[in-house]
Design a protein around this motif. Structure first.
Motif, mmCIF file in Angstrom:
data_model
loop_
_atom_site.group_PDB
_atom_site.id
_atom_site.type_symbol
_atom_site.label_atom_id
_atom_site.label_comp_id
_atom_site.label_asym_id
_atom_site.label_seq_id
_atom_site.Cartn_x
_atom_site.Cartn_y
_atom_site.Cartn_z
ATOM 1 N N ASP A 188 -12.578 0.784 35.948
ATOM 2 C CA ASP A 188 -12.437 1.057 34.515
ATOM 3 C C ASP A 188 -11.875 2.439 34.207
ATOM 4 N N THR A 189 -11.360 3.143 35.224
ATOM 5 C CA THR A 189 -10.811 4.473 34.990
ATOM 6 C C THR A 189 -9.465 4.627 35.693
ATOM 7 N N PRO A 190 -8.634 5.557 35.235
ATOM 8 C CA PRO A 190 -7.376 5.844 35.940
ATOM 9 C C PRO A 190 -7.598 6.232 37.399
ATOM 10 N N SER A 191 -8.707 6.907 37.699
ATOM 11 C CA SER A 191 -8.946 7.274 39.105
ATOM 12 C C SER A 191 -9.208 6.035 39.962
ATOM 13 N N TYR A 206 -10.940 -3.118 33.704
ATOM 14 C CA TYR A 206 -11.920 -3.520 32.701
ATOM 15 C C TYR A 206 -12.115 -2.336 31.763
ATOM 16 N N ALA A 207 -12.038 -2.593 30.460
ATOM 17 C CA ALA A 207 -12.192 -1.527 29.478
ATOM 18 C C ALA A 207 -13.119 -1.994 28.368
ATOM 19 N N ARG A 208 -14.225 -1.292 28.179
ATOM 20 C CA ARG A 208 -15.192 -1.715 27.158
ATOM 21 C C ARG A 208 -14.796 -1.261 25.766
ATOM 22 N N ASN A 209 -13.762 -0.424 25.653
ATOM 23 C CA ASN A 209 -13.284 -0.028 24.326
ATOM 24 C C ASN A 209 -11.791 0.275 24.388
ATOM 25 N N ALA A 210 -11.188 0.455 23.214
ATOM 26 C CA ALA A 210 -9.743 0.634 23.135
ATOM 27 C C ALA A 210 -9.289 1.917 23.816
ATOM 28 N N ARG A 211 -10.093 2.969 23.739
ATOM 29 C CA ARG A 211 -9.699 4.237 24.362
ATOM 30 C C ARG A 211 -9.577 4.086 25.871
ATOM 31 N N LYS A 212 -10.557 3.414 26.486
ATOM 32 C CA LYS A 212 -10.495 3.207 27.933
ATOM 33 C C LYS A 212 -9.321 2.310 28.313
ATOM 34 N N ALA A 213 -9.035 1.314 27.471
ATOM 35 C CA ALA A 213 -7.902 0.431 27.738
ATOM 36 C C ALA A 213 -6.583 1.214 27.708
ATOM 37 N N GLU A 214 -6.447 2.087 26.730
ATOM 38 C CA GLU A 214 -5.230 2.887 26.629
ATOM 39 C C GLU A 214 -5.050 3.795 27.840
ATOM 40 N N LEU A 215 -6.149 4.390 28.303
ATOM 41 C CA LEU A 215 -6.070 5.261 29.475
ATOM 42 C C LEU A 215 -5.651 4.483 30.719
ATOM 43 N N LEU A 216 -6.207 3.291 30.894
ATOM 44 C CA LEU A 216 -5.849 2.469 32.049
ATOM 45 C C LEU A 216 -4.379 2.047 32.002
ATOM 46 N N LYS A 217 -3.929 1.628 30.833
ATOM 47 C CA LYS A 217 -2.540 1.189 30.704
ATOM 48 C C LYS A 217 -1.588 2.355 30.905
ATOM 49 N N ALA A 218 -1.961 3.525 30.382
ATOM 50 C CA ALA A 218 -1.119 4.706 30.572
ATOM 51 C C ALA A 218 -1.032 5.092 32.042
ATOM 52 N N ALA A 219 -2.079 4.776 32.812
ATOM 53 C CA ALA A 219 -2.092 5.077 34.239
ATOM 54 C C ALA A 219 -1.298 4.059 35.051
ATOM 55 N N GLY A 220 -0.893 2.961 34.400
ATOM 56 C CA GLY A 220 -0.085 1.957 35.091
ATOM 57 C C GLY A 220 -0.770 0.645 35.375
#
Length: 240
Positions: A188-191, A206-220
């Protein structure tokens, strides 16, 4: 998000179908470890403990304000690798994580998904930056330890091996005798994503909120789910 049996736009059938081994991050996909025991307070307490020992200058202002206990731990390790100071700080974090495990919130659908994945023949492992003692305590409390044991690969004294380094994933792959392409990591994190890339393992976000989803997508991350329910539904179709 729904996934019809005749329509799989996210490629979940392919991702899960090829996975002989599923590598799970712990805090996030399986539970919210600090749901009832603030991670921000833990980080603040670690900083205060260092300052009480006259080590205020050991951290940068950014590190002191990070509100992430692992940022504090890694920062100290970079400056005093392998020291007694690092060992004591790591043990203090482990004790806080152990306390947090008692009030952790299970991630929705995680428990039945873990049991179902085991039932259909996949092997599971934990690959996490948390202490393996914490993982074992939580899994035992949920009756899930048998789905993973002995494959729990968590934080060691070699803190430079924490994710995004792929070390814990490589340990799992080597111990379980599986090629990276035959595994799947859920994180659930870029790392987590970076560690999976480093190990050559396909990744499911897996992202429980929109902020986490955006971070994952930005990471690729190409596939990011906001619920584990579609995975559970898909796997149940495989059960005999």
């Amino acid at each position: 998000m729904t996934i019809e049996t005749e329509n799989d736009p996210y490629g979940l059938r392919d991702l899960t179908g090829r996975a002989r081994v599923v590598l799970w991050d712990f805090d996030g996909p399986i539970c919210r470890l600090f749901a009832g025991h603030s991670a921000e307070q833990v980080a603040s307490d670690l900083v205060s403990w260092l300052e009480g020992r006259g080590l205020h200058a050991l951290l940068t202002e950014t590190e002191r304000e990070s509100l992430d206990p692992h940022v504090v731990l890694r920062a100290v390790d970079r400056r005093h690798p392998g020291s007694d100071l690092v060992a004591e700080l790591e043990e203090r974090l482990t004790q806080e994580e152990l306390r947090a495990a008692s009030s952790a919130w299970p991630t929705a659908y995680a428990d039945p998904l873990i049991r179902t994945w085991t039932a259909v023949g996949s092997r599971l492992a934990i690959t996490t930056n948390n202490s393996p003692r914490v993982v074992r305590k939580y899994l035992a409390g949920r009756g899930l330890a048998g789905c993973f044991a002995p494959h729990i690969y968590g934080r060691t004294q070699e803190l430079h091996h924490l994710k995004p380094h792929p070390h814990c994933l490589n340990r799992a792959l080597n111990a379980m005798g599986v090629a990276p392409g035959d595994a799947l990591m859920i994180g659930d994190t870029p790392s987590d994503h970076e560690a999976a890339e480093g190990a050559g393992v396909p990744f499911l976000g897996y992202a429980r909120n929109a902020r986490k989803a955006e971070l994952l997508k930005a990471a690729g991350a190409e596939v990011v789910l906001d619920s584990l329910e579609p995975l559970l539904r898909l796997l149940r179709l495989r059960r005999p």
